[in-house]
Design an enzyme around this catalytic site. Structure first.
Site, mmCIF file in Angstrom:
data_model
loop_
_atom_site.group_PDB
_atom_site.id
_atom_site.type_symbol
_atom_site.label_atom_id
_atom_site.label_comp_id
_atom_site.label_asym_id
_atom_site.label_seq_id
_atom_site.Cartn_x
_atom_site.Cartn_y
_atom_site.Cartn_z
ATOM 1 N N GLY A 26 -36.445 -41.439 2.219
ATOM 2 C CA GLY A 26 -37.857 -41.697 1.923
ATOM 3 C C GLY A 26 -38.239 -43.070 2.462
ATOM 4 N N ALA B 162 -36.769 -27.807 -5.607
ATOM 5 C CA ALA B 162 -36.957 -27.515 -4.183
ATOM 6 C C ALA B 162 -35.671 -26.922 -3.628
ATOM 7 C CB ALA B 162 -37.305 -28.789 -3.429
ATOM 8 N N GLY C 3 -40.570 -39.419 0.051
ATOM 9 C CA GLY C 3 -40.209 -38.637 1.239
ATOM 10 C C GLY C 3 -41.433 -38.001 1.865
ATOM 11 N N PHE C 4 -41.178 -37.176 2.842
ATOM 12 C CA PHE C 4 -42.271 -36.537 3.581
ATOM 13 C C PHE C 4 -43.082 -35.608 2.661
ATOM 14 C CE2 PHE C 4 -42.743 -32.402 5.988
ATOM 15 C CZ PHE C 4 -44.059 -32.641 6.363
ATOM 16 N N LYS D 47 -27.672 -25.813 -2.215
ATOM 17 C CA LYS D 47 -28.994 -25.459 -2.736
ATOM 18 C C LYS D 47 -28.945 -24.151 -3.528
ATOM 19 C CE LYS D 47 -31.846 -28.699 -1.671
ATOM 20 N NZ LYS D 47 -32.683 -29.321 -2.713
ATOM 21 N N LEU E 278 -37.432 -32.998 -5.714
ATOM 22 C CA LEU E 278 -37.383 -32.890 -4.249
ATOM 23 C C LEU E 278 -36.247 -33.724 -3.658
ATOM 24 C CD1 LEU E 278 -41.205 -33.403 -3.492
ATOM 25 C CD2 LEU E 278 -40.009 -31.228 -3.667
ATOM 26 N N TYR F 287 -25.001 -27.105 3.068
ATOM 27 C CA TYR F 287 -26.362 -27.385 2.597
ATOM 28 C C TYR F 287 -26.917 -26.165 1.876
ATOM 29 C CZ TYR F 287 -31.319 -28.532 2.716
ATOM 30 O OH TYR F 287 -32.617 -28.770 2.369
ATOM 31 N N THR G 114 -24.793 -35.047 -3.633
ATOM 32 C CA THR G 114 -26.182 -35.370 -3.989
ATOM 33 C C THR G 114 -26.915 -34.126 -4.446
ATOM 34 O OG1 THR G 114 -26.198 -37.073 -2.306
ATOM 35 C CG2 THR G 114 -28.345 -36.347 -3.097
#
Ligand code: UDP
Length: 321
Positions: free
Chosen positions: A36, A117, A10-11, A153, A76, A149, A95
């Site tokens: 990614g 993360a 990924g980034f 998290k 991540l 989201y 996920t």
């Protein structure tokens, strides 16, 4: 050390792999390439201390084997981008929560250090900025999928800290604020690559809402430097850290900067939130981190100015055209 980076293509992941390899570590990236991209790590693949495993972290056998061969796991892999969260909330929740549980369970079997993360989204609609790690959190209703989201998290954070307290697993939680730099894609809503692409293509820059909302954009080089330092610091486990920059800009101001730096003659187009994200979308007006805790532990100070970062993103996007 031996690092396993979930979401390594990924980034942020690809930049982290690069940094850790430059520091002399061995790096394995696991990525299912859902968001990614192979291009992000193509230049790393010939390196002897790098390996990409193209697999989902919910493949227990693979995750178990890779974890057994690692000292540190930087987790991540997640569903990212406001746009995706609104479009596919079921996959986001699954996920983000199940993936993290799988990573923590595997790390516990082999005693690996884990860096999770998380995101500034967990502060929700809090208005007292800068946000400090122990602030109360103010979430929107469960009927607004955006908050799924943040909540997923937050569960990851609870779970990681629970493994730390209950099982003495060394777990560090990192709350990333808006991170930007080359290789970030605008496909999932992120504003900087979107504005840069729009400016380079001569298309209108789409500013959502009234453009007075602010963000602090951290350069991915600063962010990955912080991650690498946290991974090595013996006092980091059991703690939560904001990771970000403190230079605050309005989104309209960001659009103007992008126009000035690219020399583009695109117009700025104001777009209502409902048209951008569907009815009932709630945005955050300000999002500013306190980075005092991170500074106290690892001496972190962001080095890259927003203009320098934007310049690098512009160069990258020009090279992609
Ligand atoms: N935004 C915008 N135009 C776009 C994409 C995003 O004005 O084309 C706004 C968005 O509404 C938010 C800010 O830019 O206020 C940052 O959005 P991003 O999705 O990059 O990050 P986040 O909302 O997670 O801070």
């Amino acid at each position: 050390m031996r690092y396993l980076i979930t979401g390594g293509a990924g980034f942020i992941g690809s930049h982290l792999c690069e940094l850790l390899l430059a520091q002399g570590h061995r790096v394995v990236a696991i990525d299912d390439l859902s968001t990614g991209r192979m291009e992000n790590i193509a230049h790393l693949r010939p390196l002897p201390h790098f390996q990409l495993v193209r697999e989902n972290i919910n493949n227990e056998q693979v995750l178990d084997r890779l974890t057994s061969e690692s000292d540190v796991v930087v987790h991540l892999a997640a569903m990212v981008g406001v746009q995706r969260i609104v479009e596919d909330p079921v996959r986001t929740i699954r996920t983000n929560i199940m993936g993290t549980e799988a990573v923590l369970a595997a790390a516990y079997r082999y005693g690996c250090k884990v860096l999770i993360a998380s995101t500034s989204e967990v502060y929700g609609k809090g208005v007292r900025v800068p946000f400090t790690e122990d602030d109360d959190r103010l979430m929107g209703p469960t009927t607004r999928s955006r908050w799924a989201y943040a909540e997923s998290k937050a569960v990851d954070e609870f779970l990681g800290l629970a493994y730390y307290h209950q099982f003495s697993l060394p777990v560090v939680v990192m709350r990333f604020f808006n991170t930007v730099g080359p290789r970030q894609t605008g496909r999932y809503g992120m504003v900087v690559p979107r504005f840069v692409r729009q400016a380079l293509a001569g298309e209108p820059l789409t500013v959502y809402g009234d453009g007075t909302q602010t963000r602090c954009f951290a350069d991915v080089a600063d962010v990955t430097r912080a991650v690498a330092a946290l991974a090595e610091h013996p006092a980091a486990p059991g703690q939560v850290f904001n990771v970000g920059a403190t230079e605050e800009v309005t989104i309209r101001g960001l659009a103007e900067r992008v126009l000035a730096l690219t020399g583009s003659r695109s117009e700025i187009r104001m777009v209502a939130y409902d048209d951008a994200y569907g009815p009932g979308f709630e945005d955050m007006q300000r999002r500013v981190p306190s980075i005092a805790r991170l500074h106290a532990l690892i001496g972190y100070v962001p080095r890259c100015s927003l203009n320098d970062t934007l310049q690098r993103v512009i160069e990258y996007e020009r090279s992609q055209v």
